[in-house]
Structures are given as C-alpha cells and as structure tokens.
Design a protein around this motif. Structure first.
Motif, short mmCIF file in Angstrom:
data_model
loop_
_atom_site.label_atom_id
_atom_site.label_comp_id
_atom_site.label_asym_id
_atom_site.label_seq_id
_atom_site.Cartn_x
_atom_site.Cartn_y
_atom_site.Cartn_z
N UNK A 410 0.81 -1.22 0.00
CA UNK A 410 0.00 0.00 0.00
C UNK A 410 0.85 1.27 0.00
N UNK A 411 2.06 1.18 0.53
CA UNK A 411 2.89 2.37 0.74
C UNK A 411 3.52 2.89 -0.55
N UNK A 412 3.81 4.20 -0.53
CA UNK A 412 4.66 4.79 -1.55
C UNK A 412 6.06 4.98 -0.96
N UNK A 413 7.01 5.38 -1.78
CA UNK A 413 8.38 5.58 -1.31
C UNK A 413 8.49 6.73 -0.31
N UNK A 414 7.50 7.62 -0.29
CA UNK A 414 7.54 8.77 0.62
C UNK A 414 6.88 8.48 1.96
N UNK A 415 6.19 7.34 2.08
CA UNK A 415 5.50 7.00 3.32
C UNK A 415 6.47 6.41 4.34
N UNK A 416 5.99 6.29 5.57
CA UNK A 416 6.80 5.76 6.67
C UNK A 416 6.11 4.55 7.26
N UNK A 417 6.89 3.49 7.52
CA UNK A 417 6.38 2.31 8.23
C UNK A 417 7.03 2.27 9.61
N UNK A 418 6.20 2.30 10.63
CA UNK A 418 6.66 2.22 12.02
C UNK A 418 6.09 0.96 12.64
N UNK A 419 6.96 0.11 13.19
CA UNK A 419 6.54 -1.14 13.81
C UNK A 419 6.89 -1.05 15.28
N UNK A 420 5.89 -1.24 16.16
CA UNK A 420 6.10 -0.95 17.57
C UNK A 420 5.14 -1.73 18.47
N UNK A 421 5.22 -1.48 19.78
CA UNK A 421 4.28 -2.05 20.75
C UNK A 421 4.92 -2.97 21.78
N UNK A 422 6.10 -3.51 21.47
CA UNK A 422 6.74 -4.44 22.40
C UNK A 422 8.18 -4.66 21.97
N UNK A 423 9.09 -4.68 22.94
CA UNK A 423 10.48 -5.00 22.62
C UNK A 423 10.60 -6.43 22.10
N UNK A 424 9.77 -7.33 22.63
CA UNK A 424 9.81 -8.71 22.18
C UNK A 424 9.34 -8.80 20.72
N UNK A 425 8.31 -8.04 20.37
CA UNK A 425 7.79 -8.04 19.01
C UNK A 425 8.82 -7.48 18.04
N UNK A 426 9.41 -6.32 18.36
CA UNK A 426 10.34 -5.73 17.41
C UNK A 426 11.64 -6.52 17.33
N UNK A 427 11.91 -7.33 18.33
CA UNK A 427 13.05 -8.25 18.24
C UNK A 427 12.83 -9.24 17.10
N UNK A 428 11.62 -9.77 17.00
CA UNK A 428 11.28 -10.68 15.90
C UNK A 428 11.34 -9.95 14.55
N UNK A 429 10.80 -8.74 14.54
CA UNK A 429 10.79 -7.95 13.30
C UNK A 429 12.21 -7.62 12.86
N UNK A 430 13.03 -7.21 13.79
CA UNK A 430 14.41 -6.83 13.47
C UNK A 430 15.16 -8.02 12.88
N UNK A 431 14.94 -9.20 13.46
CA UNK A 431 15.61 -10.40 12.93
C UNK A 431 15.20 -10.67 11.48
N UNK A 432 13.92 -10.42 11.17
CA UNK A 432 13.42 -10.61 9.80
C UNK A 432 14.12 -9.66 8.83
N UNK A 433 14.24 -8.40 9.21
CA UNK A 433 14.84 -7.40 8.34
C UNK A 433 16.35 -7.60 8.21
N UNK A 434 16.98 -8.15 9.25
CA UNK A 434 18.44 -8.30 9.23
C UNK A 434 18.88 -9.56 8.51
N UNK A 435 17.96 -10.46 8.25
CA UNK A 435 18.32 -11.72 7.54
C UNK A 435 18.78 -11.43 6.12
#
Length: 435
Positions: A410-435
């Motif tokens: 849905x996003x364009x290149x000018x939009x922002x994606x923020x993922x938040x709510x829990x350190x445990x959650x963003x730990x999983x997200x960070x691992x996905x992006x860092x793979x």
C-alpha cells in the motif's frame, strides 16, 4: 549442564515470580556465592523508560574514557547472551554454560530449604551476572533494574552511583497505580551516602524520590534543577543540544538518534558519567563525552531499518513510550503518511496505547499479534479495531509478517512504516529485516 541449549532451558525453566516480593532468596544466593555483588564497581539504573538508552550512552562514554564496561540489561533483542555484556559484546555460549553450572548447585540447595519458594529465573540470571563480574571482567558494571527497584533482584548491589531515568505508568500490578507509588519502589535503589541522578520527573513522584534521598543522606542531582539541556535544530537522523550543570556548558553535543526523550536520556547519562568519573578521580575532557554519545546506537529504539521507504522499529510498550512516539510523529513526520503495525503484550495498557496512535490524522493503524515470550501472551487485538473511537480506519491482520507484506503493497516511497508495541515483538521484526 552439558551445552548452551541445556543451560538456557535450565534458566527459562525456573519460576518467573513468586507472590511475595522479598529479597530473601537473592540475599541467600549472594551469601552462598561469597557476595560477588560486593566485589564490583557498579552504577545502578532504574526507571520506567529510558534505562536502556542511558545504559548505552553511559557505556560508550566510559569506554571512550578507556574503561572496560560490563552491562546487565533486559530484555535481549537478538540473543539471550546480550543480557551480560562487556564493552557491548555479549558473553559467549560457553560462559553461559559455565555460569549456570556455577550457580545451579546453590540454587538446588535453596530449593531444598525453601520448597516452592526457590530462586526465580531473573534471580538466577542476576546471580550469574554478579558471579561473572566479580571475577574481574570489567572496571565498572552498569546494572539495569528489572522491575521497580526496592525488591528487584539487582538491588543487593551497593553501587557508586544510582540513576532513576523516568517515572511513568507500567507494571502497576507490582508497583501500584499512582506515580508516587511507582516512584517509591524505584527510589528503593537509593543507598546511604550514595549519589543519585534523576531525569525529567513530575513534581509528585520527584518529591518521593527526594524524600528517600534525604533519608539516606544521598546527594541528588535532577534534570531541569541541577543540570539542564537545550535542544538545537539539526538536519538528518540526529539530535543536537547544549548541556549545562554547575561545572559549566558542553556545547553542540550530537546524537545519532532521534527524539527529545533521547536528549533527556543523554543528559542523565552525562551527569552520571561526570559524577562517577569524579568519584573515581579519573580525568576526562568534554571530547570524551561527545565521542561516546555520538558513537551510541541503541537497537530497537526508534531505529531506522530502511531508507526508502523509511522503516522504523521502536520497542515502546507502555503509555509514556507511546506518547513519545506520538510526539516524534508530530515533530518529524507530520507531512507524511505513517503506517503503524502494532502488537502488544496482554499485560500492558493496550487499549489506551492504541487510542493515542489512532487519533493521529496521518496514521494508518494495523493491529497484529506475535508469539510472546515464555509464559507471557500477546494481546488478542482481533476485536479491538472496532472498539476504539477513531476517525481513522483500523485494520487487524493476525499474522505480523503478512501485515508487513500488506502494508508494503500500500505504501509509496515517501511514506513511513513504524513497527512498535513491544520489545519482544520488534526483536522478531528486526531479525526478519536483518536476515
């Protein structure tokens, strides 16, 4: 324990908590281990939010001054070993195994003497940390409180300096429902005649901390009273400010982080650093402070993972942290569309947190779920989208990876994606992006 997985299973297999909040088990552990907590130079850090950032800033300034710095932090973001680190490097798997084997026989003795009341997971881990650093692996150890302060297992330590970053609403089931009650628990880390540095704290809870400091004859330094910061505009993913205290000013201090709250965290860290160094009579100059702060990165705290489109993760998991997210969106991204993917643990104030973000005009809110840590469930947000009063549409996608894919389409290149709510959650997200 024969290997790392067995050692982790042992640690995670311990009970998470007991109904009684007591230091008895921890004190017994320390006695049987020969009081390792008395054999380290420690800085003890408590607070609702900001602990991790203050620890990171402090560590890097102390390292820039030539010291070897141990840290004890929670939770981990990538690997369990992060919780006990030296100069930012987690201890090895072999050391985890060795420390478990050192502590486990003593834990077994206490289990036998106190049936069903033996040491908890966090108490075992804290004992491992004290035992490790008592062996001389660091010149100074920054010890982060788990929950609260007075009855936290880390509170057996007698530090050179105590730090209380912020007071806000979190862990109320343990700490009480008023800021004054929460402050009372966190002020429990203040020790007799031991200096304490505190952050930007409201009058009511600050008065509680001041009273405890006076009772303990502990010299207190408070942000906005004894030391101050003044933000200065700067372009890019940075913050810049001027710091001042009784010793004078430090101008043009720069951070590789974004957010007013990080300026406050850095100010608390600067004052704590200066006081610790003065105590130990270790010479330093302001260049060391600037170098240490500029080199600090803190994963998971408004951390940029991608530029185009801009992807940010933040471990905000309580109302004060979500309010800081709201402020950052208004200050830096008011002219851009923001897609927020949010997942929260069930024991948090998730409805008020969702309502804060849902009211922002440029926010598209997507609620999701993740697998919480052991014995802590994620909130079921499936029905929440329809119960929050909002001018914006709120969407629910149960699988967080599918939520990221959906938003990306849905996003364009000018939009922002923020993922938040829990350190445990963003730990999983960070691992996905860092793979």
């Amino acid at each position: 324990m024969r290997d790392y997985q067995e050692a982790l299973a042992y640690i995670h297999g311990r009970v998470k908590s007991h109904k009684d909040a007591t230091m008895q088990r921890m004190q017994l552990l320390m006695t049987k281990l020969g009081h390792p907590e008395r054999q380290i130079n420690a800085i003890h850090v408590a607070g609702t939010n900001g602990k991790g950032s203050v620890v990171a800033f402090l560590r890097n300034m102390l390292q820039a001054a030539g010291l070897t710095v141990g840290t004890f932090t929670s939770p981990f973001l990538v690997r369990f070993n992060e919780r006990i680190s030296v100069n930012g490097i987690p201890i090895s798997d072999a050391e985890i195994v060795r420390l478990v084997n050192l502590v486990a026989p003593i834990v077994a003795e206490i289990d036998a003497a106190m049936p069903n009341e033996g040491p908890t997971e966090f108490e075992v881990l804290t004992a491992m940390m004290f035992a490790y650093f008592a062996e001389g692996h660091a010149d100074v150890v920054i010890v982060e409180v788990g929950i609260g302060g007075d009855n936290d297992s880390t509170n057996v330590v007698i530090p050179q300096l105590s730090v209380i970053t912020t007071i806000g609403y979190d862990h109320m089931q343990f700490l009480g429902n008023t800021l004054e009650s929460i402050a009372g628990h966190k002020a429990g880390i203040i020790k007799p005649n031991t200096p304490v540095v505190i952050g930007r704290i409201e009058d009511g809870p600050r008065a509680v901390i001041e009273q405890r400091a006076e009772q303990e004859s502990a010299p207190l330094s408070a942000l906005t009273i004894d030391f101050n910061v003044q933000a200065k505009p700067i372009a890019g993913w940075h913050e810049q400010f001027q710091f001042s205290d009784v010793d004078g000013q430090i101008k043009d201090v720069k951070l590789n982080m974004m957010g007013d709250f990080q300026i406050d965290n850095a100010a608390v860290a600067i004052e704590a650093f200066k006081q610790f160094m003065d105590q130990r009579r270790i010479p330093f100059d302001n260049a060391v402070i600037k170098q240490g702060l500029l080199s600090t990165q803190w994963a998971g705290r408004f951390e940029k993972l991608n530029d185009q489109p801009l992807v940010i993760i933040d471990g905000a998991h309580n109302m004060p942290a979500i309010k800081e997210i709201e402020k950052n969106i208004k200050n830096y991204f008011s002219d851009r569309e923001i897609y927020i993917i949010l997942a929260i643990l069930a024991d948090k104030q998730y409805l008020p947190m969702i309502e804060v973000l849902a009211q922002l005009n440029n926010v598209h809110l997507i609620l999701t779920e993740f697998k919480g840590p052991i014995k802590r469930a994620a909130a079921d947000l499936s029905a929440t989208a329809n119960s929050v009063a909002s001018a914006n549409q709120i969407e629910f996608i149960d699988n967080w990876k599918e939520a990221i894919v959906s938003v990306s389409n849905q996003m364009t290149q000018d939009d922002v994606l923020l993922i938040t709510g829990s350190l445990y959650f963003i730990s999983d997200v960070r691992a996905l992006f860092m793979d």
